[in-house]
Design a protein around this motif. Structure first.
Motif, PDB file in Angstrom:
ATOM      1  N   GLU A 136     -69.228  19.701  55.000  1.00  0.00           N
ATOM      2  CA  GLU A 136     -70.214  19.757  56.063  1.00  0.00           C
ATOM      3  C   GLU A 136     -69.353  21.151  56.948  1.00  0.00           C
ATOM      4  O   GLU A 136     -69.869  22.016  57.560  1.00  0.00           O
ATOM      5  CB  GLU A 136     -70.494  18.774  56.975  1.00  0.00           C
ATOM      6  CG  GLU A 136     -71.626  17.706  56.324  1.00  0.00           C
ATOM      7  CD  GLU A 136     -70.849  17.174  55.186  1.00  0.00           C
ATOM      8  OE1 GLU A 136     -69.763  16.865  55.037  1.00  0.00           O
ATOM      9  OE2 GLU A 136     -71.669  16.327  54.208  1.00  0.00           O
ATOM     10  N   ASN A 137     -68.241  21.014  56.995  1.00  0.00           N
ATOM     11  CA  ASN A 137     -67.343  21.798  57.770  1.00  0.00           C
ATOM     12  C   ASN A 137     -67.559  23.159  56.970  1.00  0.00           C
ATOM     13  O   ASN A 137     -67.465  24.199  57.913  1.00  0.00           O
ATOM     14  CB  ASN A 137     -65.975  21.289  57.939  1.00  0.00           C
ATOM     15  CG  ASN A 137     -65.070  21.842  58.936  1.00  0.00           C
ATOM     16  OD1 ASN A 137     -65.721  21.928  60.152  1.00  0.00           O
ATOM     17  ND2 ASN A 137     -64.092  22.319  58.942  1.00  0.00           N
ATOM     18  N   GLU A 138     -67.231  23.187  55.810  1.00  0.00           N
ATOM     19  CA  GLU A 138     -67.224  24.488  55.075  1.00  0.00           C
ATOM     20  C   GLU A 138     -68.770  25.190  55.078  1.00  0.00           C
ATOM     21  O   GLU A 138     -69.082  26.287  55.349  1.00  0.00           O
ATOM     22  CB  GLU A 138     -67.000  24.309  53.417  1.00  0.00           C
ATOM     23  CG  GLU A 138     -65.726  23.734  53.242  1.00  0.00           C
ATOM     24  CD  GLU A 138     -64.490  24.925  53.520  1.00  0.00           C
ATOM     25  OE1 GLU A 138     -65.053  26.167  53.803  1.00  0.00           O
ATOM     26  OE2 GLU A 138     -63.468  24.537  53.718  1.00  0.00           O
ATOM     27  N   ILE A 139     -69.809  24.460  55.248  1.00  0.00           N
ATOM     28  CA  ILE A 139     -71.224  25.014  55.354  1.00  0.00           C
ATOM     29  C   ILE A 139     -71.398  25.369  56.810  1.00  0.00           C
ATOM     30  O   ILE A 139     -71.863  26.466  57.035  1.00  0.00           O
ATOM     31  CB  ILE A 139     -72.210  23.591  55.140  1.00  0.00           C
ATOM     32  CG1 ILE A 139     -72.346  23.475  53.770  1.00  0.00           C
ATOM     33  CG2 ILE A 139     -73.620  24.194  55.680  1.00  0.00           C
ATOM     34  CD1 ILE A 139     -73.259  22.210  53.311  1.00  0.00           C
ATOM     35  N   LEU A 140     -70.709  24.876  57.794  1.00  0.00           N
ATOM     36  CA  LEU A 140     -70.588  25.235  59.192  1.00  0.00           C
ATOM     37  C   LEU A 140     -69.815  26.578  59.276  1.00  0.00           C
ATOM     38  O   LEU A 140     -70.311  27.604  60.108  1.00  0.00           O
ATOM     39  CB  LEU A 140     -69.837  24.326  60.208  1.00  0.00           C
ATOM     40  CG  LEU A 140     -69.298  24.708  61.295  1.00  0.00           C
ATOM     41  CD1 LEU A 140     -70.654  25.049  62.447  1.00  0.00           C
ATOM     42  CD2 LEU A 140     -68.526  23.859  62.125  1.00  0.00           C
ATOM     43  N   THR A 141     -68.576  26.842  58.409  1.00  0.00           N
ATOM     44  CA  THR A 141     -68.053  28.087  58.396  1.00  0.00           C
ATOM     45  C   THR A 141     -68.927  29.121  57.826  1.00  0.00           C
ATOM     46  O   THR A 141     -68.810  30.355  58.283  1.00  0.00           O
ATOM     47  CB  THR A 141     -66.528  27.889  57.562  1.00  0.00           C
ATOM     48  OG1 THR A 141     -65.866  26.882  58.089  1.00  0.00           O
ATOM     49  CG2 THR A 141     -65.767  29.345  57.544  1.00  0.00           C
ATOM     50  N   ASP A 142     -69.315  29.019  56.674  1.00  0.00           N
ATOM     51  CA  ASP A 142     -70.162  29.832  56.170  1.00  0.00           C
ATOM     52  C   ASP A 142     -71.386  30.333  56.992  1.00  0.00           C
ATOM     53  O   ASP A 142     -71.723  31.688  57.347  1.00  0.00           O
ATOM     54  CB  ASP A 142     -70.936  29.455  54.654  1.00  0.00           C
ATOM     55  CG  ASP A 142     -69.979  29.394  53.559  1.00  0.00           C
ATOM     56  OD1 ASP A 142     -69.024  30.171  53.552  1.00  0.00           O
ATOM     57  OD2 ASP A 142     -70.153  28.917  52.716  1.00  0.00           O
ATOM     58  N   THR A 143     -72.005  29.310  57.663  1.00  0.00           N
ATOM     59  CA  THR A 143     -73.119  29.709  58.430  1.00  0.00           C
ATOM     60  C   THR A 143     -72.697  30.455  59.757  1.00  0.00           C
ATOM     61  O   THR A 143     -73.301  31.616  60.162  1.00  0.00           O
ATOM     62  CB  THR A 143     -73.758  28.303  59.016  1.00  0.00           C
ATOM     63  OG1 THR A 143     -74.092  27.572  58.019  1.00  0.00           O
ATOM     64  CG2 THR A 143     -74.943  28.703  60.165  1.00  0.00           C
ATOM     65  N   THR A 144     -71.614  30.037  60.390  1.00  0.00           N
ATOM     66  CA  THR A 144     -71.149  31.006  61.478  1.00  0.00           C
ATOM     67  C   THR A 144     -70.651  32.332  60.974  1.00  0.00           C
ATOM     68  O   THR A 144     -70.972  33.122  61.591  1.00  0.00           O
ATOM     69  CB  THR A 144     -69.682  30.262  61.940  1.00  0.00           C
ATOM     70  OG1 THR A 144     -69.985  28.926  62.414  1.00  0.00           O
ATOM     71  CG2 THR A 144     -69.124  31.028  62.944  1.00  0.00           C
ATOM     72  N   ALA A 145     -70.036  32.494  59.742  1.00  0.00           N
ATOM     73  CA  ALA A 145     -69.767  33.894  59.336  1.00  0.00           C
ATOM     74  C   ALA A 145     -70.934  34.599  59.033  1.00  0.00           C
ATOM     75  O   ALA A 145     -71.171  35.829  59.454  1.00  0.00           O
ATOM     76  CB  ALA A 145     -69.035  33.883  57.846  1.00  0.00           C
ATOM     77  N   ALA A 146     -72.083  34.006  58.602  1.00  0.00           N
ATOM     78  CA  ALA A 146     -73.288  34.909  58.320  1.00  0.00           C
ATOM     79  C   ALA A 146     -73.899  35.116  59.834  1.00  0.00           C
ATOM     80  O   ALA A 146     -74.588  36.369  59.925  1.00  0.00           O
ATOM     81  CB  ALA A 146     -74.134  34.015  57.349  1.00  0.00           C
TER      82      ALA A 146
END
Length: 299
Positions: A136-146
């Protein structure tokens, strides 16, 4: 990092992605999100084969640090054999040690994509914003980057050629396209001309179609005829049953009525996905308190 293996497609993490967008607005505020209206430019993170490997990686890392306005953060980039695309050691700073997969020694045009994910990790670490659980934290990171203007690099690193494939990040290509489309709809920025990957461009097109569907759900006035008809039927059911809440499976809205309060409908803001609750009283305008989007509704 998917390397010459199957690439997952579709929207399996969509609810987590939407929760990440909401969390980003809550942690940063509308005003700070607006300061990221311009994405990192392709020319600023370009990497050609004639560039020195380490000096070029440091240059790209500095540009990403500048984009996130982390002037006191210094990235020390190295390369080694590893399973994942990259890794960053999250410490108190100001130096952060980033390791990139040895693969990027010969795939240099994707170094910016790998660093975008890792620098975003540092940014979220500085914000003290995280989700429980590694995935979930990695998904948060990708979403934030995008959403904040660097994640288009991650989608552009997606390539499929027959049995050969490459994908960076934890989101599917379509989910990356969805978040980039959400960003484009907010800031009026079209990243489609930046894609060198035909597969990345196609994923963005699909993500845009999905993002526009969020803006066409009842009780929004942009909803289609079928959606409006279903909404009217559900509203009559809620009105007939008084205080009994109604939430139809898969419906993007729910109705509630408590005591003498008028019937209310609850639905997600199509921009930031925070839940909005308004009275059922026909045509009206609602303003999301989180992202300040003004919504035309027919409740």
């Amino acid at each position: 990092m998917a390397n010459d293996g199957p690439v997952e497609h579709g929207y399996p993490h969509l609810e987590t992605v939407r929760a990440a967008i909401t969390a980003l607005y809550r942690r940063l505020s509308y005003g700070i999100v607006q300061t990221f209206a311009t994405s990192v430019a392709p020319a600023d993170v370009a990497f050609c084969d004639t560039d020195d490997l380490h000096l070029g990686a440091q240059r790209v890392a500095r540009e990403l640090v500048r984009h996130y306005r982390l002037p006191d953060a210094r990235m020390v980039v190295s390369f080694r054999e590893m399973t994942h695309a990259a890794n960053v050691e999250l410490t108190a700073g100001p130096e952060y040690f980033v390791e990139l997969n040895d693969r990027f020694r010969t795939h240099r045009r994707d170094i910016g994509a790998a660093l975008a994910h890792e620098v975003t990790h540092v940014y979220l670490h500085r914000l003290d914003l995280s989700f429980p659980g590694t995935r979930e934290n990695e998904i948060l990171t990708d979403t934030t980057a995008a959403y904040l203007g660097t994640g288009w690099l991650l989608l552009d690193a997606f390539r499929e050629h027959g049995e050969s494939s490459q994908k960076l990040g934890y989101l599917t290509p379509e989910e990356f396209g969805y978040v980039l489309a959400k960003r484009a709809l907010v800031f009026g920025e079209d990243p489609s001309t930046w894609f060198t990957s035909p597969q990345g461009y196609e994923a963005y097109v699909q993500g845009m179609a999905r993002a526009r569907r969020d803006e066409q759900q009842p009780p929004l006035t942009a909803a289609g005829w079928a959606g409006r008809r279903r909404y009217a039927r559900d509203r009559r059911h809620a009105q007939d049953h008084g205080s009994v809440p109604l939430t139809r499976p898969a419906a993007p809205y729910s109705f509630t009525s408590a005591g003498r309060e008028p019937l209310r409908v609850c639905f997600s803001c199509p921009t930031c996905h925070q839940r909005i609750r308004v009275p059922v009283q026909g045509r009206m305008r609602a303003r999301c308190a989180l992202c300040r989007t003004v919504l035309e509704c027919d409740t």
